[in-house]
Write an enzyme that holds these catalytic residues in place. Structure first.
Site, mmCIF file in Angstrom:
data_model
loop_
_atom_site.group_PDB
_atom_site.id
_atom_site.type_symbol
_atom_site.label_atom_id
_atom_site.label_comp_id
_atom_site.label_asym_id
_atom_site.label_seq_id
_atom_site.Cartn_x
_atom_site.Cartn_y
_atom_site.Cartn_z
ATOM 1 N N GLU A 291 0.512 -0.857 -0.339
ATOM 2 C CA GLU A 291 0.263 -0.277 -0.017
ATOM 3 C C GLU A 291 1.171 1.388 0.571
ATOM 4 O OE1 GLU A 291 -1.369 2.442 3.715
ATOM 5 O OE2 GLU A 291 -1.410 0.298 4.976
ATOM 6 N N LYS B 9 -3.841 -1.603 15.288
ATOM 7 C CA LYS B 9 -4.012 -0.456 15.983
ATOM 8 C C LYS B 9 -5.000 -0.640 16.723
ATOM 9 C CE LYS B 9 -3.012 2.361 13.273
ATOM 10 N NZ LYS B 9 -2.657 1.462 12.136
#
Ligand code: PSU
Ligand code: MN
Length: 302
Positions: free
Chosen positions: A23, A157
């Site tokens: 990405e 996260k």
């Protein structure tokens, strides 16, 4: 729609060598310059080291790119006015000749269109904390369900609502497998207290899962690799800084697409750069496992 292939990626594709998609939102929005460029280089080197070819995805001047050369990577790392492109932004970016980095959702989509079945990233987007008020859920999640791509990450996260994210992935039918662990890793931290139902010991077994998903004509699968021990942060440290960062985010009225980049930058500042070090190390680590997976998949099909 046509993809513009880099020379290196086109050559590897022609000779049937294993490919790993990467990405670029992490370059354009996720990490500060010049650490972002260092991250990209380290990821690409780790992929090549394992005998696979890196294919960074991006939209440059409205064209969909599969594989970027040095100049193009630098442009995404240091340019201004770069867009953060999820799947829903791709058509607009193409139509308006825009330039930007692709998030997990857009990269999954471009990888699937390019015929690439393995993709390495840092952490997934997911269900945000406070979702009941904001309805903020990353489009990464439906994209994982839709596109038949294996995504290698360090979990998600703890800026997110992790149990909520895991529930939604279940609803969407996306398996999450730990690599050498049955605990969901938490990106900067190795532990989250959330148990995974399935795990794989290595890339070879991971490849057999990807092959079975493909045979069933199902969508994506997530492999969660714990971040390297040497740079991982403790849950306590991350939680403390995160609470402060989330409060600031709310006070400043930051919303939508800006939330994730804001929280990442705040954590870097508040940890004196330690979260940045952890981020670079886990990106490289994930790229390495993704390359091993692509190579193992190639052997199966080969
Ligand atoms: N996690 C990171 N760095 C990042 C991102 C996630 O550590 O840069 C990016 C990824 O590209 C992911 C996106 O797909 O953030 C999710 O953004 P949002 O929450 O706005 O959907
Ligand atoms: Mn969002």
């Amino acid at each position: 729609m046509k993809l513009v292939w880099s020379k290196e990626a086109a050559r590897a594709r022609r000779s049937g060598r294993p490919l790993v998609a990467l990405e670029t939102s992490v370059l354009a929005q996720g990490l500060p310059f010049p650490h972002n460029l260092e991250a990209a280089r380290r990821c690409e080197a780790a992929v090549r080291d394992q005998g696979a070819t890196p294919v960074a995805m991006a939209v440059l001047d409205g064209r969909l790119h599969a594989g970027l050369d040095e100049t193009q990577l630098s442009r995404l790392a240091s340019g201004t006015g770069l867009l953060k492109l999820g799947s829903r932004d791709l058509a607009v970016a193409v139509a308006t000749g825009a330039t930007g980095g692709t998030t997990v959702s857009a990269t999954c989509e471009l990888a699937a269109r390019a015929g690439i079945s393995v993709f390495a990233t840092g952490g997934l987007g997911g269900v945000h904390r406070g979702v009941a008020e904001t309805l903020d859920i990353s489009q990464d999640l439906p994209a994982l369900a839709r596109w038949p791509v294996a995504v290698v990450c360090a979990g998600a996260k703890s800026v997110l609502d992790l149990p909520g994210t895991m529930e939604l992935l279940e609803t969407l039918g996306v398996p999450v497998l730990g690599v050498g662990t049955n605990e969901l890793p938490g990106f900067y931290c190795r532990e989250t207290g959330l148990t995974l139902e399935h795990q794989v010991p290595n890339a070879r077994v991971a490849a057999s899962v990807v092959a079975a998903r493909r045979a069933l004509r199902q969508g994506g699968v997530v492999f969660a690799v714990p971040p390297p021990e040497a740079t991982a942060l403790s849950v306590g440290v991350v939680e403390r800084h995160l609470r402060a960062a989330l409060a600031l985010c709310r006070r400043r009225g930051i919303g939508g697409k800006q939330v994730t980049p804001f929280l990442l930058a705040e954590l870097v500042r508040r940890t004196g750069g330690r979260s940045l070090e952890a981020n670079l190390a886990l990106l490289e680590n994930n790229a390495r496992f993704a390359a091993q997976l692509a190579v193992a998949l190639g052997r199966r099909l080969g």
